[in-house]
Write an enzyme that holds these catalytic residues in place. Structure first.
Site, PDB file in Angstrom:
ATOM      1  N   GLU A  45       0.859  -1.185   0.000  1.00 49.70           N
ATOM      2  CA  GLU A  45       0.000   0.000   0.000  1.00 49.70           C
ATOM      3  C   GLU A  45       0.893   1.231   0.000  1.00 49.70           C
ATOM      4  OE1 GLU A  45      -2.724   0.659   3.317  1.00 49.70           O
ATOM      5  OE2 GLU A  45      -3.775   2.129   2.083  1.00 49.70           O
ATOM      6  N   CYS A 241      -6.460   1.226   2.631  1.00 45.70           N
ATOM      7  CA  CYS A 241      -7.433   2.318   2.595  1.00 45.70           C
ATOM      8  C   CYS A 241      -7.303   3.179   1.349  1.00 45.70           C
ATOM      9  CB  CYS A 241      -7.300   3.181   3.833  1.00 45.70           C
ATOM     10  SG  CYS A 241      -7.838   2.346   5.323  1.00 45.70           S
ATOM     11  N   ASN A 375     -11.963  -2.900   0.133  1.00 44.86           N
ATOM     12  CA  ASN A 375     -10.839  -3.199   1.024  1.00 44.86           C
ATOM     13  C   ASN A 375     -11.361  -3.680   2.359  1.00 44.86           C
ATOM     14  OD1 ASN A 375      -8.270  -3.184   2.326  1.00 44.86           O
ATOM     15  ND2 ASN A 375      -8.695  -1.123   3.085  1.00 44.86           N
ATOM     16  N   GLU A 376     -11.438  -2.773   3.304  1.00 42.98           N
ATOM     17  CA  GLU A 376     -11.767  -3.170   4.667  1.00 42.98           C
ATOM     18  C   GLU A 376     -13.160  -2.622   4.977  1.00 42.98           C
ATOM     19  OE1 GLU A 376      -8.516  -2.971   8.064  1.00 42.98           O
ATOM     20  OE2 GLU A 376      -9.625  -1.116   7.904  1.00 42.98           O
TER      21      GLU A 376
HETATM   22  O1  AHR Z   1      -2.247  -1.175   6.690  1.00 42.50           O
HETATM   23  C1  AHR Z   1      -2.736   0.067   7.081  1.00 42.50           C
HETATM   24  C2  AHR Z   1      -4.242   0.146   6.987  1.00 42.50           C
HETATM   25  O2  AHR Z   1      -4.839  -0.709   7.890  1.00 42.50           O
HETATM   26  C3  AHR Z   1      -4.831  -0.272   5.683  1.00 42.50           C
HETATM   27  O3  AHR Z   1      -4.785   0.747   4.757  1.00 42.50           O
HETATM   28  C4  AHR Z   1      -6.242  -0.607   6.024  1.00 42.50           C
HETATM   29  O4  AHR Z   1      -6.781  -1.575   5.192  1.00 42.50           O
HETATM   30  C5  AHR Z   1      -6.158  -1.012   7.472  1.00 42.50           C
HETATM   31  O5  AHR Z   1      -7.029  -0.297   8.242  1.00 42.50           O
END
Ligand code: AHR
Length: 680
Positions: A45, A241, A375-376
């Protein structure tokens, strides 16, 4: 208790061990689940200046003059510099015009500060390039220097070269600069050297010539090598993110990251505004490290590419209002992005996106097999948004495996809600995230032992041990990761991928820690966690071997004295991984059961990962102070009958019959050992 056990207990006593534990039983009676080639991978990332200023070897910040608050952010202009916006690259329209300074004793030009400076290595060469034109015709000379503006010597520059811009049309010019000395924080300086003309400059770039695989405009070699050396099976990108964006307008849009780099539009980085206590108002994404480069890197390092795309939800941590997200009825363009990405990766060169891939230099397909949607994400809105993607992807590409998410927590309401939803939607894998403290890692050794075997597979997509009050890299955290990973390995039938997170951090520009690999402008350092990841990958094996203590998995459970263990078979090799999380030396027998008649097993190698610097890690100055130590391990496990003979007694009938073989290993406190055996 037999004599050898009494002797080892005595030895343990002398060495200060508090306990004998075990035995660890490794069954050779049959092979367990295959370990997927994707099992241990990496998660990239652009956080902590991982892309621009990190893996992407570009040394010029704001090379296209597109930073939105100030087109000259990162630059220092002198003389008469004008920013214009009708440049040759429509998605990056800004450029600068260097005007004749108007006085024989004045100069016009620009300095670029780089990313926390520009790293120069003595003797290394750097390719400077620029798109330029002489708007009024004629020619203009540029003098390009690498300098130390703080120098107290006769001259500030290390080296300088000149370029003649000789056309009214935009053209790319380049020259090579050789650094005569090392400076991690140099500056690039450009003078309009000639008089009487103006010159226009766009996309000003400086790269080391020695990039990963020698690719011009490529990746920083030491950092890419640190990825390759992990032997990753899967490469997840581009986040995290940043996939979602602080708002949808700044989400990661892969289509903006392909095609000529000069025309890839700048994007705001989701981590620019995240933490006021570590604030980086100049954190943008040039897109130079884009989806084409991610696919190429996956191929180079032998990892399956796993792109994650926006599902139409902006970062839910940063947006409470439903208006921040796209409604389900308006998802079509997002779904089309996913379909187009598959065409970009796998489509024929006669397709629109496949043709672009070919134009970029890769006519062969990238053989994409996985795609993550969202993603999350969490809440009801996530499955609602995911569902139409799943329908469209299944209809058009049944061969592609879809990765969904179980949200940001390792357990709890969202996790419990989302797993059944992923099952309902038929996701192939579910991405679990856990940044958790010591106690969590110590208690989760058996996490996957009782997971539903019929549902989606697990992708442990982001994890790291985050100690309260010690949220930084240190050996003990990596040890607990190693302990936890025995449970991933033991459950390889359901856990198909695992990626530590985050991957990279610039020492001068981090927002989040711990991270796997740290660097400054010239040096990099592989953390203890990196070594744990590497060891699991290197000793991945082909199939799980049932490994138990008192009939239960060896997961640090009560009575197991802080021991975690798992084993795999790899051709004629057996790798037994044992982690002693306790502060005591442990003497542990490893017993091999299920040997066939005539089969022999012998020790070959021991890899020991331990240190007395429990709460420290490697540093840029001491990058290898914590590293695994490999040694020959020629011990031959003995049968019960052999042990009885050694004790000078007759074996009992059961001992005489048994083909089991065992040997005792001494595990120093806080150690991760891998024992390599050969089976013949
Ligand atoms: O790894 C850092 C962040 O942690 C990532 O962007 C996200 O997916 C998670 O909250």
């Amino acid at each position: 208790m037999n004599i050898s056990r009494i002797l080892s207990l005595a030895a343990a006593f002398v060495l200060g061990a508090s306990a004998w534990a075990g035995p660890i039983e490794v069954s050779l009676a049959g092979k367990g689940a295959p370990i997927q080639p994707t099992m241990y991978g990496i998660f990239f990332e652009d956080i902590n200046f991982a892309a621009d200023g990190g893996l992407y070897a570009e040394l010029v910040k704001n090379r296209s003059f597109e930073f939105p608050q100030d087109a000259l952010q990162g630059w220092k202009a002198f003389g008469r510099v004008e920013v214009r916006d009708d440049g040759p690259f429509p998605r990056n329209p800004h450029y600068v015009r260097l005007h004749e300074p108007g006085h024989p004793h004045k100069w016009t030009g620009l300095d670029n500060e780089g990313f926390f400076g520009i790293g120069l290595q003595e003797g290394a060469t750097y390719r400077f390039s620029v798109w330029a034109r002489v708007p009024d015709g004629g020619s203009a000379t540029l003098r390009v220097k690498l300098i130390n503006p703080a120098s107290s010597g006769e001259k500030q520059y290390y080296t300088r070269e000149e370029i003649t811009v000789d056309s009214r049309e935009w053209k790319q010019y380049e020259l090579i600069l050789t650094a005569p000395q090392t400076d991690p924080k140099a500056t690039l300086r450009i003078f309009l050297q000639s008089r009487g003309t103006s010159v226009d400059l766009e996309h000003v770039s400086l790269f080391p010539t020695d990039t990963w695989m020698g690719r011009p405009g490529g990746l920083r070699k030491d950092l890419a090598q640190a990825l390759a050396d992990l032997h990753p099976g899967v490469f997840r990108f581009p986040g995290g993110c940043i996939v979602e964006g602080t708002d949808l307008a700044t989400r990661y849009n892969w289509k903006n990251t392909v095609g000529p780099v000069e025309n890839r539009p700048l994007n705001e980085n989701r981590w620019e505004y995240t933490f006021q206590n570590r604030f980086y108002p100049d954190y943008f994404q040039s897109g130079g490290l884009g989806f084409f480069e991610f696919f190429c890197l996956s191929e180079d390092i032998g990892a399956e590419p796993l792109p994650i795309l926006s599902c139409g939800l902006a970062c839910q941590f940063q947006n409470d209002s439903p208006d921040a997200h796209v409604s389900v009825s308006e998802l079509d363009p997002y779904i089309q992005d996913a379909l187009d990405l598959i065409e970009f990766a796998n489509g024929g060169t006669d397709t629109k996106w496949g043709a672009l891939r070919a134009e970029m230099g890769h006519p062969a397909p990238f053989h994409l097999k996985y795609i993550g949607i969202g993603n999350e994400q969490w809440g009801e809105e996530y499955p609602e948004h995911l569902e139409p993607f799943v329908k469209a992807l299944r209809a058009a590409h049944p061969e592609i495996r879809i990765v969904g998410s179980s949200g940001p927590d390792s357990e709890g309401a969202q996790f419990d809600y989302l797993w059944p939803q992923m099952r309902r939607l038929g996701a192939d894998l579910v991405d679990e995230h856990f940044y958790r403290p010591y106690e969590w890692f110590l208690s989760q050794g058996a996490r996957y032992d009782n997971y539903d075997r019929k549902g989606p597979k697990v992708f442990a997509g982001e994890y790291a041990c985050h100690a309260r009050g010690r949220k930084l890299n240190h050996f003990y955290a990596s040890l607990l990761e190693a302990a936890f990973m025995t449970g991933l390995e033991r459950n390889a039938d359901i856990v198909h991928m695992a990626t530590y997170a985050p991957l990279f951090a610039h020492v001068d520009g981090w927002q989040w820690r711990p991270d796997l690999i740290w660097y400054d402008n010239l040096r990099s350092m592989r953390t203890a966690s990196w070594h744990v990841q590497e060891l699991y990958s290197e000793f991945k094996g082909e199939n799980v071997l049932k490994t138990t203590m008192d009939g239960a998995s060896v997961s640090g459970a009560e009575g197991q004295e802080g021991i975690f263990a798992s084993s795999v078979i790899d051709g004629d090799r057996i790798y037994v991984k044992v982690v002693n999380t306790s502060a005591e030396l442990r003497v542990v027998p490893i017993r091999f059961t299920g040997l066939k008649k005539g089969q022999r097993i012998s020790g070959v190698e021991r890899v020991r990962f331990t240190t007395d610097k429990l709460y420290e890690d490697n540093t840029l100055d001491a990058p290898e102070q914590i590293a695994p130590v490999r040694s020959a391990f020629s011990a031959i496990p003995s049968t019960a009958a052999e042990r009885a003979a050694a004790e000078g007694r007759r074996p009992g009938p059961a001992e005489a019959r048994s083909r089991d073989r065992s040997l005792e290993v001494s595990l120093s406190p806080y150690t991760f050992d891998i024992y390599v055996f050969e089976l013949k």
